[in-house]
Design an enzyme around this catalytic site. Structure first.
Site: not given
Length: 788
Positions: A21, A39
């Protein structure tokens, strides 16, 4: 909004817990994109909005330039309507999502964190839990996916203000690093006596002083407890052996760095890469003469298992001690590694003089991995911490979710779904209640973590394996029995991404044969879909069953009888092994001659090695699997090149090992079913020829290292001849080598070289062990091919 597009990008694979990320956030900032990243249960989802070229550049970077620890399996892109977002953000994780995210293995401390650890000006100076987005615990602390701090064992440690600033700063390397912590907010060390009471002083300094003074200290690591002792102190190592009830098997040694490892062992380029890589396994290496380690560290062998520090705590201990130290699994013989604090105190209280503990719970235990280097390539011996639960991607799909239960020794299990086969960490031998409880517990834990609900369960047909009993007690699943040696060859096939057919040479200690005998020296014509037995080692009695496995001299008696040697009534002609075991030798010889249930027939290659090892005085009894065979390999003189002649019967007649037969076309197809029937008779390697030659040289006074080498070379030539006969009859050009006996590098090299000289392709293991630790992968692959 003109000229702007928005795409929903899904990324699957090992993409959680690896800095994905933050990586996407940095890309979006570079390309001037708006949107979000997060996620979910399936991996990472991205919504990227901006000029089409910028969105395309982000997608390409995700595919081609992912973080070093990531494994991108699949990227899908779906156009969605632009929203006019003005920035890019990391959003909270959400449950669900297609597929299931893979969990990354634990990762060794990175150089940046190591620099902080030893920087007196840094706030994490000497803090034994320093980590960042590219290093630290993963698999051992994760309790669920999607991967966030709340579903790790760090959930109980609230971030302090300084750590929170790092965690939320896109420019910081701890941006969304879930185990982030510091001395103000993270786990802490403690030193405890065996009765659980706290000991005074700085825990780290005191623990190091205890080890330096000859004590045994239990150290809580990433995946469980270790037992540490001064590697140079014979008294300390001998005491550890006695308390741990491990009389002979080598201990691993931790060295501070690569230079320190090179003072202990010969370290080549491939070994150095393993030692310093992110997995940090134990690596088996040739020990240097005069290496500063006590004889009891690795008795009876030329190699030493060495590992480098992979946690900050290990680095600090190395720094404090300034010498190598033994670091071995925190367990007693035949027990799983201890990872719960109170359980460790209870089970290891009689072993360790003190316990260096910390208050970060270990959710999933994981022992250290062990690798060796064979001809410049890494070869797994035990696949666990640093590698598990890394998926093995197969070129064929599991049509239904599969659980493969593995074998009894070096136990692992495997979960298969989609194109992924996920092997568990090494769980040890399934003997006793503690091992059984650990095995069943880990199956449940990994099933939940991966979201796999098995519909097909594969198992070994051996009726006494606990893994078999587990499988047979499951309800609502389809059961697939996979013969042990077929599973070995299937494991090698899956390891290499090939379905077969091949000629499979499966050499190990024991396996349940469908003909009622004990297999272990097998030549199969096999694919994932099935197998036929095309040949085997000569069958001899196994006098006393399990007793013969623990007492190799019994196999010497059995082979001596089968070869017509050392008659019991001629004391002057007796072998030295018979004199050493004179009290029971006549009875065991008679038992072998009588046969029956007390002396079942076996074709085991492992038992042949045992017999020759006992004949040469290497070992009459063993305390762990493969001990006699390893000693025999180490005894062999590397300068010797000739081997004993061995008759290979069957096929189109008899041949003397060394005669070459033409190989089948490497492209030959359809050579699975019925190929064995193309032989006039099953191929049999007359292993009694080897034993007679060994005894003849013994009586002539030939040095035992020469005899050991001639035995290895003779057996290798016989295997090449036998496999060539089967390949010729079956029209197959590929041979797969598997089974624990092929951990023997002298035999493996001889067989592989001989087969290639015949023009045959040779498959060996690369990602999973050739021993029973890889059996579960083979079972899963067979189930995928055979289950409807």
């Amino acid at each position: 909004m003109s000229g702007r597009v928005r795409s929903l990008i899904r990324v699957e694979g090992v993409v959680q817990g690896v800095g994905f990320r933050p990586f996407v956030h940095a890309l979006a900032s570079r390309y001037g994109l708006a949107g979000l990243v997060g996620n979910d249960g399936g991996g990472v989802f991205i919504e990227a909005e901006g000029p089409p070229s910028a969105v395309a550049a982000l997608v390409e970077a995700v595919r081609e330039r992912a973080p070093v620890l990531a494994v991108v399996e699949r990227v899908s892109v779906t156009p969605v309507p632009p929203t006019g977002d003005g920035g890019f953000r990391i959003v909270p994780s959400v449950a669900g999502g297609p597929g299931r995210a893979l969990v990354p293995p634990d990762v060794a401390t990175c150089d940046d964190c190591l620099a902080e650890l030893f920087d007196p000006a840094d706030r994490r100076f000497r803090y034994p839990f320093v980590n960042c987005v590219t290093c630290g615990p993963r698999f051992t602390i994760i309790t669920a996916v999607p991967y966030d701090r709340a579903v790790t064992t760090m959930a109980g440690f609230a971030l302090c203000a300084a750590c929170a600033r790092e965690y939320h700063d896109p420019a910081d390397r701890r941006f969304h690093a879930q185990p982030t912590c510091c001395p103000a907010c993270g786990p802490r060390l403690s030193l405890r006596a065996p009765d659980g009471t706290s000991l005074p002083g700085d825990p780290l300094t005191q623990a190091a002083a205890l080890v330096a003074g000859g004590a045994v200290v239990a150290v809580k690591g990433l995946g469980g407890y270790h037992l540490a002792a001064d590697a140079a102190s014979e008294d300390a190592v001998a005491a550890l052996r006695a308390r741990k009830r491990r009389p002979d098997k080598a201990f691993a040694v931790m060295a501070a760095d690569l230079a320190a490892a090179r003072e202990l062992c010969e370290v080549g380029e491939a070994a150095a890469a393993l030692l310093t890589g992110p997995a940090r396994p134990i690596v088996l290496l040739p020990r240097r003469a005069g290496a500063p380690v006590a004889p009891s560290v690795a008795p009876g062998g030329p190699d030493l298992g060495v590992l480098l520090p992979y946690t900050p705590l290990h680095h600090l201990l190395c720094h404090e001690l300034a010498r190598p130290y033994v670091l071995t699994s925190g367990n007693l013989a035949d027990e799983p590694i201890a990872h719960d604090d109170e359980d460790a105190l209870r089970r290891l209280g009689g072993v360790a003089d003190a316990f260096l503990c910390h208050d970060r719970p270990i959710h999933t235990p994981a022992d250290d991995s062990v690798l060796c280097v064979f001809r410049g390539a890494p070869v797994p011996v035990r696949r666990s911490r640093g590698y598990a639960p890394e998926a093995i991607t197969l070129p064929w799909p599991f049509r239904r979710p599969v659980l493969a239960c593995g074998a009894e020794q070096k136990s692992t299990f495997c979960l298969g779904q989609g194109h992924r086969a996920v092997l568990s960490q090494h769980l040890g031998d399934l003997e006793g209640h503690l091992a059984w409880r650990a095995y069943t517990g880990e199956i449940g834990r990994l099933r939940r973590l991966l979201g796999v609900e098995p519909e097909v369960v594969a198992y070994d047909p051996h009726p006494e394996y606990l893994s078999t009993k587990y499988a047979l007690e499951l309800d609502g699943v389809d059961l697939v029995a996979v013969q042990h040696h077929h599973a070995h060859i299937a494991s090698c096939l899956a390891d290499n991404g090939e379905p077969g057919p091949v000629v499979g040479v499966a050499f190990d200690g024991t396996g349940h044969g469908p003909d009622g005998t004990i297999w272990g020296g097998e030549l199969l014509v096999a694919s994932l879909a099935g197998y036929e037995r095309a040949g085997h080692l000569e069958r001899v009695p196994l006098p006393g069953g399990v007793s013969a496995i623990r007492q190799p001299w019994r196999m010497a008696a059995a082979y001596a009888g089968a070869a017509g040697l050392a008659a019991a009534g001629e004391p002057a002609d007796r072998l030295a092994v018979a004199r050493r075991n004179a009290r029971l030798w006549p009875a065991v010889s008679a038992l072998a001659a009588a046969g029956g249930p007390a002396a079942p027939l076996t074709s085991s290659a492992g038992r042949l090695f045992d017999a020759v090892a006992a004949l040469l005085g290497v070992r009459d009894t063993v305390t762990y699997e493969g001990q006699a065979a390893m000693g025999l390999e180490h005894l062999a003189d590397p300068a010797v090149r000739d081997g004993y002649p061995v008759t290979v019967t069957g096929g189109t007649g008899s041949r003397l090992a060394g005669e070459r037969c033409a190989a089948g076309s490497p492209g030959a197809a359809g050579a699975g079913r019925g190929a064995a029937r193309a032989l006039a008779a099953p191929v049999v390697i007359r292993s009694t020829d080897l034993v007679r030659a060994v005894v003849e040289d013994l009586r002539r006074g030939v040095p035992t290292p020469v005899i050991a080498a001639r035995f290895h070379h003779g057996l290798a030539e016989a295997v090449v001849t036998a496999a060539g006969l089967v390949a010729e009859a079956a029209g197959i050009g590929t041979v797969a080598l598997s089974g624990g006996v092929f951990a023997n590098e002298l035999l493996l090299g001889g067989v592989a070289d001989g087969l290639r000289a015949q023009g045959l392709r040779v498959l060996t293991h690369r990602r999973v062990p050739c021993n029973d630790g890889g059996i579960s992968l083979g079972q899963a692959a067979v189930a995928a091919a055979s289950a409807p």
